[in-house]
Design a protein around this motif. Structure first.
Motif, mmCIF file in Angstrom:
data_model
loop_
_atom_site.group_PDB
_atom_site.id
_atom_site.type_symbol
_atom_site.label_atom_id
_atom_site.label_comp_id
_atom_site.label_asym_id
_atom_site.label_seq_id
_atom_site.Cartn_x
_atom_site.Cartn_y
_atom_site.Cartn_z
ATOM 1 N N GLY A 289 1.102 -9.148 12.603
ATOM 2 C CA GLY A 289 -0.234 -9.754 12.652
ATOM 3 C C GLY A 289 -1.173 -9.230 11.584
ATOM 4 N N ALA A 290 -0.714 -8.263 10.781
ATOM 5 C CA ALA A 290 -1.578 -7.734 9.714
ATOM 6 C C ALA A 290 -0.864 -7.991 8.376
ATOM 7 C CB ALA A 290 -1.881 -6.267 9.949
ATOM 8 N N PHE A 291 -0.315 -6.962 7.719
ATOM 9 C CA PHE A 291 0.342 -7.142 6.424
ATOM 10 C C PHE A 291 1.804 -6.725 6.519
ATOM 11 C CE2 PHE A 291 -4.119 -6.878 5.680
ATOM 12 C CZ PHE A 291 -4.348 -7.877 4.738
ATOM 13 N N ASN A 292 2.669 -7.483 5.839
ATOM 14 C CA ASN A 292 4.086 -7.114 5.859
ATOM 15 C C ASN A 292 4.363 -6.041 4.805
ATOM 16 O OD1 ASN A 292 4.720 -8.313 3.326
ATOM 17 N ND2 ASN A 292 4.908 -10.331 4.306
ATOM 18 N N VAL A 293 5.590 -5.561 4.792
ATOM 19 C CA VAL A 293 5.887 -4.393 3.962
ATOM 20 C C VAL A 293 5.794 -4.730 2.471
ATOM 21 C CG1 VAL A 293 8.411 -4.630 3.904
ATOM 22 C CG2 VAL A 293 7.384 -2.350 3.914
ATOM 23 N N ASP A 294 6.131 -5.962 2.067
ATOM 24 C CA ASP A 294 6.022 -6.319 0.646
ATOM 25 C C ASP A 294 4.553 -6.393 0.221
ATOM 26 O OD1 ASP A 294 8.762 -6.424 0.369
ATOM 27 O OD2 ASP A 294 8.855 -8.536 0.970
ATOM 28 N N GLU A 295 3.729 -6.976 1.091
ATOM 29 C CA GLU A 295 2.294 -7.031 0.791
ATOM 30 C C GLU A 295 1.725 -5.610 0.720
ATOM 31 O OE1 GLU A 295 1.399 -11.309 3.054
ATOM 32 O OE2 GLU A 295 1.325 -9.431 4.197
ATOM 33 N N ALA A 296 2.124 -4.784 1.674
ATOM 34 C CA ALA A 296 1.622 -3.400 1.696
ATOM 35 C C ALA A 296 2.034 -2.664 0.430
ATOM 36 C CB ALA A 296 2.146 -2.674 2.939
ATOM 37 N N ARG A 297 3.288 -2.837 0.000
ATOM 38 C CA ARG A 297 3.754 -2.157 -1.218
ATOM 39 C C ARG A 297 2.938 -2.620 -2.433
ATOM 40 N NH1 ARG A 297 8.602 -3.368 -0.953
ATOM 41 N NH2 ARG A 297 9.662 -1.466 -0.284
ATOM 42 N N ALA A 298 2.700 -3.937 -2.506
ATOM 43 C CA ALA A 298 1.948 -4.470 -3.659
ATOM 44 C C ALA A 298 0.527 -3.885 -3.692
ATOM 45 C CB ALA A 298 1.899 -5.998 -3.573
ATOM 46 N N ILE A 299 -0.093 -3.777 -2.539
ATOM 47 C CA ILE A 299 -1.476 -3.271 -2.486
ATOM 48 C C ILE A 299 -1.509 -1.765 -2.757
ATOM 49 C CG2 ILE A 299 -3.423 -2.877 -0.915
ATOM 50 C CD1 ILE A 299 -2.527 -5.647 0.393
ATOM 51 N N LEU A 300 -0.606 -1.040 -2.138
ATOM 52 C CA LEU A 300 -0.627 0.423 -2.313
ATOM 53 C C LEU A 300 -0.283 0.813 -3.750
ATOM 54 C CD1 LEU A 300 1.065 1.580 1.023
ATOM 55 C CD2 LEU A 300 -1.352 1.752 0.420
ATOM 56 N N THR A 301 0.679 0.122 -4.354
ATOM 57 C CA THR A 301 1.040 0.512 -5.733
ATOM 58 C C THR A 301 -0.111 0.181 -6.694
ATOM 59 O OG1 THR A 301 2.281 -1.547 -5.977
ATOM 60 C CG2 THR A 301 3.552 0.404 -5.467
ATOM 61 N N ALA A 302 -0.836 -0.885 -6.422
ATOM 62 C CA ALA A 302 -2.016 -1.180 -7.260
ATOM 63 C C ALA A 302 -3.046 -0.062 -7.090
ATOM 64 C CB ALA A 302 -2.619 -2.530 -6.876
ATOM 65 N N GLY A 303 -3.235 0.390 -5.857
ATOM 66 C CA GLY A 303 -4.190 1.479 -5.604
ATOM 67 C C GLY A 303 -3.766 2.765 -6.288
ATOM 68 N N ILE A 304 -2.471 3.055 -6.235
ATOM 69 C CA ILE A 304 -1.970 4.288 -6.877
ATOM 70 C C ILE A 304 -2.217 4.201 -8.386
ATOM 71 C CG2 ILE A 304 0.131 5.616 -7.391
ATOM 72 C CD1 ILE A 304 1.154 4.630 -4.550
ATOM 73 N N ALA A 305 -1.946 3.019 -8.949
ATOM 74 C CA ALA A 305 -2.162 2.851 -10.393
ATOM 75 C C ALA A 305 -3.634 3.036 -10.749
ATOM 76 C CB ALA A 305 -1.675 1.472 -10.825
ATOM 77 N N ARG A 306 -4.520 2.750 -9.800
ATOM 78 C CA ARG A 306 -5.971 2.883 -10.030
ATOM 79 C C ARG A 306 -6.463 4.311 -9.700
ATOM 80 N NH1 ARG A 306 -10.251 3.608 -10.939
ATOM 81 N NH2 ARG A 306 -12.119 2.329 -11.113
ATOM 82 N N GLY A 307 -5.526 5.188 -9.300
ATOM 83 C CA GLY A 307 -5.902 6.591 -9.081
ATOM 84 C C GLY A 307 -6.145 6.969 -7.632
#
Ligand code: NIG
Ligand code: FE
Length: 398
Positions: free
Chosen positions: A203-221
């Motif tokens: 009902g929230a975010f699946n693992v692929d969506e989560a990976r895409a968001i978290l890796t973008a955040g990591i790249a942003r520091g």
């Protein structure tokens, strides 16, 4: 200026080189010296060094301050009726988050700040000396950014949770929302956040969506942490390990495979007993995590939906009673465990060089935190050496 906190009946240091050499490093008849906001010395009271001032702790127990590594304090509104409905049999599925999003979007910055101040004071009164807090009830670029701006007025441990749920206006365009979170929203929020989090669950975010968001955040520091396996089994815990997240939180439905992955990692499993209590969910077996060798933290998850508590003592009592932690393991998880979940090495223990964050209890031993559930045992909360009402008592000549 040095202050000696003297006549401590039981001192929990979380330093296994001290006292009983257990993980809690317990000293009896102890004293604690604070110099300029930091711990300068701990040891037997009979060997205490001279100090400028002396505070008599009345032979009570003193413990490290609680580190609440998971809270959602930036919101407006109340969902007491939703809680009552759950207690009458309604399941929790996170659907009520939309109610808080609507109230939060309609609130002024001052109202949001007043809410964080109110709950921050409750946490302090309950013995919490460091707390984390998240955005996640704005879910627009501006509302997420202002939620984090407000939060930075109260803590350095701020977490961008634009991926809490897909807001109603994006219901038929979830890919667009994921893209917004990982681009424009992240850009607006990153200056105000240390962490990035995703609710990776049914009902929230699946693992692929989560990976895409978290890796973008990591790249942003930003550094990753994750909500996972609260509502059902999934691959979120493994994703947290894959990304070396500081913590993966809830873990209610963790599998043996998940726990093995955690045990071989430096990702902390943060258990949130207030959530199982308030949603009448099954209890994760904390024993399994500890026996496998995973690091466990306890946190309040304070939020208006699934866990509206600021009491770490309640979390300890529930973890002992229903998650099968010993009282010692639960106290460690609520202090040193929380510090590990925030990757902090300056808090969570009482040894020289640590920030002088500690709590004097209305109790002779920390065991009372679980043994006397629902009783306020927090006498004084000291943060960076400040906050004890007897601070200022002149030290006797010695
Ligand atoms: O950690 N699980 C997701 N988020 C919160 C609950 C949010 C809500 O119900 O408002 C949690 O439990
Ligand atoms: Fe949460």
């Amino acid at each position: 200026m040095t202050v000696l906190y003297d006549n401590i009946g039981e001192l929990v240091t979380n330093d296994p080189t001290q006292g009983d050499h257990s993980p809690l490093g317990i000293l009896t008849d102890a004293a604690l010296l604070v110099d300029n906001g930091q711990i300068a010395w701990v040891g037997p009271a009979a060997e205490a060094p001279a100090a400028d001032q002396r505070v008599d702790c009345g032979h009570a127990a003193v413990i490290p301050g609680f580190v609440d590594s998971h809270a959602h304090l930036v919101f407006d509104g109340d969902r007491a009726a939703e809680f009552a409905a759950r207690m009458a049999g309604q399941p929790y599925d996170g659907g009520g988050i939309a109610t808080t999003v609507s109230a939060t979007r309609n609130a002024t910055d001052d109202v949001l700040a007043a809410n964080v101040a109110r709950l921050g004071q409750e946490l302090r009164d309950a013995g919490v000396t460091t707390f984390e807090t998240k955005s996640g009830y704005g879910l627009t670029v501006d509302d997420e950014a202002r939620s984090l701006r407000v939060a930075t007025g109260f803590t350095t441990e701020t977490t961008f949770l634009g991926a809490h749920v897909v807001p109603a206006e994006y219901a038929s365009r979830r890919d667009e929302y994921v893209e917004l979170v990982r681009t424009t929203m992240l850009e607006a929020c990153a200056p105000h956040a240390r962490w990035i989090d995703v609710f990776c669950d049914r009902g929230a975010f699946n693992v692929d969506e989560a990976r895409a968001i978290l890796t973008a955040g990591i790249a942003r520091g930003l550094q990753p942490r994750l909500h996972a396996s609260q509502l059902g089994r999934g691959d979120g815990i493994k994703l947290a390990v894959e990304l070396d997240a500081a913590s993966v939180d809830h873990c209610t439905y963790a599998t043996d495979e998940d726990i093995d992955a955690l045990a071989g990692s430096s990702t902390v499993a943060t258990l949130l007993p207030g959530a199982e209590f308030s949603t009448r969910a099954q209890w994760p077996n904390g024993r399994r995590f500890l026996d496998a060798g995973a690091t466990v933290a306890l946190a309040t998850d304070c939020n208006p939906g699934s866990s509206y508590t600021t009491s770490m003592a309640l979390c300890i009592a529930l973890a002992v009673r229903d998650m099968r932690l010993t009282p010692a393991e639960a106290l460690w998880a609520a202090t040193a465990g929380g510090a590990a979940a925030l990757r902090r090495n300056d808090i969570g223990a009482l040894h020289p060089g640590q920030r002088a964050d500690f709590v004097q209890l209305h109790a002779p031993t920390y065991l009372h935190l679980a043994y006397r559930p629902g009783v306020n045992l927090i006498a004084h909360t000291v943060v960076a050496g400040q906050g004890h009402p007897d601070h200022g008592t002149p030290a006797p000549d010695c």
